[in-house]
Design a protein around this motif. Structure first.
Motif: not given
Length: 168
Positions: A99-102, A115-117, A146-148, A162-165
Motif C-alpha cells: 500500500v502506498a504510504s506517506n 498530491v504525493s506518496w 509521485s507527485p501528481l 487515496q492511492v492504490q498501487t
C-alpha cells in the motif's frame, strides 16, 4: 555383465513455492546413485543443472512471477543414465503489492494541488482517486510517478484523496 537399465524419474512435483525459491521432488528410482536436475524459465534456452543424491531439491535464486520448467535424469552406476523425465512446471510468486504510504498534499492554489506518496517497490503504476469531502463519487486519475498535479478543482473546497498501487 551389462549395466542395469536406468529409468527416468516419474511423479515430478513442486511445493513450497516462493518468490525466488521452490522445492521440487520426484519418485525414487531403484538403483539410482545420482539425479541430474535441469530447470529454466519457460521459453528460454539456458538450463541450470544441479546434481542431487536425494529425491528433493530446493531451487534458490529464481526470478519472481516467472514460469519454470524442470526435468530429471537418473544415473545408475558408473556409465548408465536414463533419458530425462517428462517436464514439470511451476510459477514463482509475485512480490507483494504494498500500500502506498506517506500521502501528502502541497502547493494548493484556488483550483489545483500536488498530491504525493512514497514510491512502492515493484509498482507499475498508481490509481489516484479524489473527491470533495462528503461527496460520493470519486474522480480517478492514473499515474506512474509521485507527485501528481490535480487540476480543475473548486475553490474553497476541501478534498480527500487515496492511492492504490498496481503491481501487475
Amino acid at each position: 555383465t551389462s549395466n542395469p537399465s536406468c529409468d527416468a524419474p516419474i511423479n515430478l512435483t513442486s511445493a513450497s513455492i516462493g518468490e525466488t525459491t521452490a522445492t521440487i521432488s520426484w519418485a525414487a528410482v531403484a538403483g539410482a546413485s545420482l539425479y541430474l536436475v535441469e530447470y529454466r524459465v519457460v521459453g528460454t534456452s539456458i538450463w541450470t543443472s544441479v546434481s542431487s543424491s536425494n529425491t528433493t531439491e530446493i531451487l534458490i535464486g529464481l526470478l519472481p512471477a516467472s514460469s519454470y520448467e524442470f526435468h530429471v535424469q537418473t544415473t545408475c552406476g558408473a556409465s548408465s543414465t536414463s533419458a530425462f523425465s517428462s517436464g514439470a512446471y511451476f510459477v514463482t510468486l509475485a512480490p507483494p503489492c504494498l500500500v502506498a504510504s506517506n500521502l501528502a498534499s502541497t502547493g494548493a492554489t484556488s483550483n489545483s494541488v500536488n498530491v504525493s506518496w512514497d514510491a512502492v517497490a515493484n509498482a507499475s503504476g498508481y490509481m489516484v482517486q479524489y473527491k470533495p469531502t462528503g461527496a460520493t463519487n470519486w474522480v480517478q486519475v492514473s499515474s506512474t510517478t509521485s507527485p501528481l498535479g490535480l487540476v480543475g478543482l473548486s475553490a474553497g473546497t476541501i478534498y480527500e484523496f487515496q492511492v492504490q498501487t498496481d503491481c501487475s
